[in-house]
Design a protein around this motif. Structure first.
Motif, PDB file in Angstrom:
ATOM      1  N   PRO A  17      -4.846  -4.043   3.849  1.00 44.77           N
ATOM      2  CA  PRO A  17      -3.222  -4.068   2.947  1.00 44.77           C
ATOM      3  C   PRO A  17      -2.119  -2.950   3.930  1.00 44.77           C
ATOM      4  CG  PRO A  17      -3.941  -3.929   0.733  1.00 44.77           C
ATOM      5  CD  PRO A  17      -5.187  -3.916   1.383  1.00 44.77           C
ATOM      6  N   PRO A  18      -0.998  -3.418   4.385  1.00 39.23           N
ATOM      7  CA  PRO A  18       0.026  -4.591   3.836  1.00 39.23           C
ATOM      8  C   PRO A  18      -0.075  -5.343   4.863  1.00 39.23           C
ATOM      9  CG  PRO A  18       0.951  -2.503   5.123  1.00 39.23           C
ATOM     10  CD  PRO A  18      -0.388  -2.065   4.800  1.00 39.23           C
ATOM     11  N   ILE A  19      -0.655  -5.281   6.143  1.00 40.93           N
ATOM     12  CA  ILE A  19      -1.677  -6.599   7.438  1.00 40.93           C
ATOM     13  C   ILE A  19      -2.175  -7.047   6.342  1.00 40.93           C
ATOM     14  CG2 ILE A  19      -1.948  -7.131   9.777  1.00 40.93           C
ATOM     15  CD1 ILE A  19      -1.396  -4.017  10.288  1.00 40.93           C
ATOM     16  N   CYS A  20      -3.777  -7.196   5.492  1.00 38.88           N
ATOM     17  CA  CYS A  20      -3.747  -8.074   4.838  1.00 38.88           C
ATOM     18  C   CYS A  20      -3.854  -7.553   3.475  1.00 38.88           C
ATOM     19  CB  CYS A  20      -5.189  -8.189   5.242  1.00 38.88           C
ATOM     20  SG  CYS A  20      -6.766  -9.410   4.791  1.00 38.88           S
ATOM     21  N   PRO A  21      -2.351  -8.241   2.376  1.00 39.41           N
ATOM     22  CA  PRO A  21      -2.724  -8.224   1.196  1.00 39.41           C
ATOM     23  C   PRO A  21      -3.140  -8.908   0.315  1.00 39.41           C
ATOM     24  CG  PRO A  21      -0.823  -9.330   2.023  1.00 39.41           C
ATOM     25  CD  PRO A  21      -1.638  -8.787   3.798  1.00 39.41           C
ATOM     26  N   GLY A  22      -4.034 -10.329   1.083  1.00 35.21           N
ATOM     27  CA  GLY A  22      -5.524 -10.547   0.513  1.00 35.21           C
ATOM     28  C   GLY A  22      -7.041  -9.846   1.028  1.00 35.21           C
ATOM     29  N   CYS A  23      -6.497  -8.583   0.966  1.00 38.03           N
ATOM     30  CA  CYS A  23      -7.781  -8.299   1.678  1.00 38.03           C
ATOM     31  C   CYS A  23      -8.681  -7.063   0.491  1.00 38.03           C
ATOM     32  CB  CYS A  23      -8.248  -7.186   3.121  1.00 38.03           C
ATOM     33  SG  CYS A  23      -8.448  -8.774   4.323  1.00 38.03           S
TER      34      CYS A  23
END
Ligand SMILES: [Ca+2]
Ligand SMILES: [Ca+2]
Ligand SMILES: [Ca+2]
Length: 496
Positions: free
Chosen positions: A371-377
């Motif tokens: 996160p924040p570019i990949c909040p699902g990671c």
């Protein structure tokens, strides 16, 4: 005054001992590519298409500082270079989808002394890339586009002839250059579009000031006053790249061609996030066969790659830059210490700019899935340290009028470091990231900047997003003491 200046000078000397090509995005930044210009990647961009939120556009720019008047051959792509765009879609740092571009050169009028002629001696002006109106286009390039996915190659360009758009020679030879530019945009079916040609270099920077040991022309130590920092529409310092061209390959593909399961995902899904980079490669063997042309053979060897615009330039030590260029992103943990304790932060600190203390785990979001570019990671999804330009394809594009040069830092979540658009001021964003703005924007949020806020030649608002090449006969550059700084009251760029 004097002690301050010598302190600054000392700090800058220290700085120059380490990352050699500090701010030049990626123009001539590694020792080997500084000698191999056609394989030299200048910039890599990837973003959700402004007018098609279901598509991604990627731009690979190569061959830096092309002077528009440099005839008679100007700037063909290199037929011996394999140009590639690579996409990782499952967080392991290894490409899963690759787009390959190869060029061919033909000399159609071998008796001519120049590659381009028109409007003279009975040869009509060049108004077309093929057929009628193309007779003066003697040096002409075609190219192919191949997609490699799961080890399987698919030719995307087969069945049609794609021409690269030549440099803009001037108004007699090419009276409607915009038309030639437009002719270079091809639809390959399935909502895939491609463009290749010489264009205005969209990158912008006060290069002369940056390389004179950070001798910026305004503010103190390159710190922008608030009014200037808030101004995205004027330049306060000369753009050293103004009026220069670059060779550009632009590809737009549906998001569904890139994601791991071929679907479009909301931003909260980790499958929405891709990691991208561009690379150039050459055959391992070259045989010089004078008087015949040289012949290349054997496997390809990577010459250069670029993901984030700052890693090799701003972070990697000069002694490691060539190794970095030739290695794969998945092996980047060998360079992790450069990221976790960037020398540039120490230099900013010595200038009196507050900087976050090491280890700089905040910078890992540029080289891992977080996160924040990949909040699902989650923690298990970060993947290896790998310099990839990460793009969350579920975050919708920002309308052109609302885009901010400071991108993510200015709340424009469709901008760098969530992907990168031509408008994004990566010089200022990267400098502030290195100082520590991602750790604490109040404590470490100094408005570091060079005073160049935009590309004076502008931006395209739709595919291919780049602007037509500057004219060989009529283009000008912008330097200190010259016109071109619209943010200054007299329009003249400051010398001091
Ligand atoms: Ca992968
Ligand atoms: Ca430009
Ligand atoms: Ca700037």
């Amino acid at each position: 005054m004097k002690p301050l200046k010598s302190m600054v000078a000392l700090a800058m000397t220290l700085l120059l001992l380490a990352p050699a090509n500090l701010f030049a995005s990626s123009h001539r930044e590694a020792p080997i590519t500084a000698l191999d210009r056609t394989a030299d990647i200048t910039d890599w961009y990837a973003f959700v298409s402004y007018d098609h939120p279901d598509r991604v556009t990627m731009i690979l720019n190569v061959d830096p500082f092309l002077e528009p008047s440099n005839g008679p051959n100007y700037f063909p792509f290199d037929p011996n270079v394999l140009y590639e765009m690579k996409v990782d879609n499952n967080q392991d740092g290894v490409e899963d989808v690759t787009f390959q571009f190869r060029f061919n050169t033909e000399i159609r009028q071998p008796g001519l002394f120049t590659g381009f002629v028109g409007g003279i001696a009975g040869i009509p002006p060049i108004t077309s890339l093929s057929g009628q109106g193309s007779a003066g286009l003697s040096l002409r390039q075609t190219y192919s586009v191949v997609m490699v996915k799961n080890g399987q190659a698919t030719c995307l360009s087969c069945g049609q002839t794609l021409y690269a758009v030549p440099s803009n020679v001037g108004p007699r030879t090419m009276p409607d250059y915009q038309s030639l530019f437009n002719q270079g945009i091809y639809s390959l079916g399935n909502n895939v579009r491609v463009f290749a040609g010489t264009v205005d270099d969209p990158f912008y920077i006060d290069l002369g000031a940056a390389f004179d040991s950070l001798n910026f022309r305004m503010g103190v130590g390159g710190v922008l006053p608030p009014a200037e920092d808030a101004d995205d529409t004027h330049n306060y310092a000369p753009d050293a790249v103004a009026g220069f061209n670059v060779n550009s390959i632009v590809l737009e593909v549906p998001i569904t061609m890139l994601t791991v399961d071929g679907k479009i995902h909301p931003p909260t899904d980790k499958q929405a996030v891709i990691g991208t980079y561009g690379s150039t490669s050459r055959h391992k063997l070259t045989v010089r066969r004078s008087p015949f042309p040289e012949k290349d053979s054997g496997a390809f060897q990577q010459i250069q790659r670029e993901g984030n615009p700052l890693i090799n330039e701003l972070i990697i030590g000069t002694g490691s830059k060539d190794r970095f260029s030739m290695d794969d992103p998945k092996n980047d943990s060998q360079f992790a210490n450069f990221v976790l304790n960037p020398l540039l932060a120490t230099v900013f600190g010595s200038l009196g700019i507050p900087v976050a203390p090491p280890p700089r785990t905040d910078l890992l979001l540029l080289v891992q899935y977080e996160p924040p570019i990949c909040p699902g990671c989650g923690a298990g999804d970060a993947g290896p340290v790998a310099d990839l330009l990460r793009l969350n394809t579920g975050i919708p594009p920002t309308a052109v009028a609302s885009q901010k040069r400071m991108g993510f830092l200015a709340g424009d979540s469709a901008g760098f470091p969530n992907g990168r658009r031509p408008i994004d001021d990566v010089v200022d964003i990267a400098s502030r990231a290195v100082a520590g703005i991602l750790v604490d924007s109040t404590k470490y949020g100094t408005a570091i900047g060079d005073g160049v806020q935009l590309n004076p030649e502008g931006y395209g608002s739709t595919f291919p997003y780049v602007m037509p090449a500057n004219s060989g006969r009529d283009s000008v550059h912008i330097g200190p003491g010259q016109a071109g700084c619209t943010g200054q009251s007299n329009g003249i760029c400051p010398v001091q």
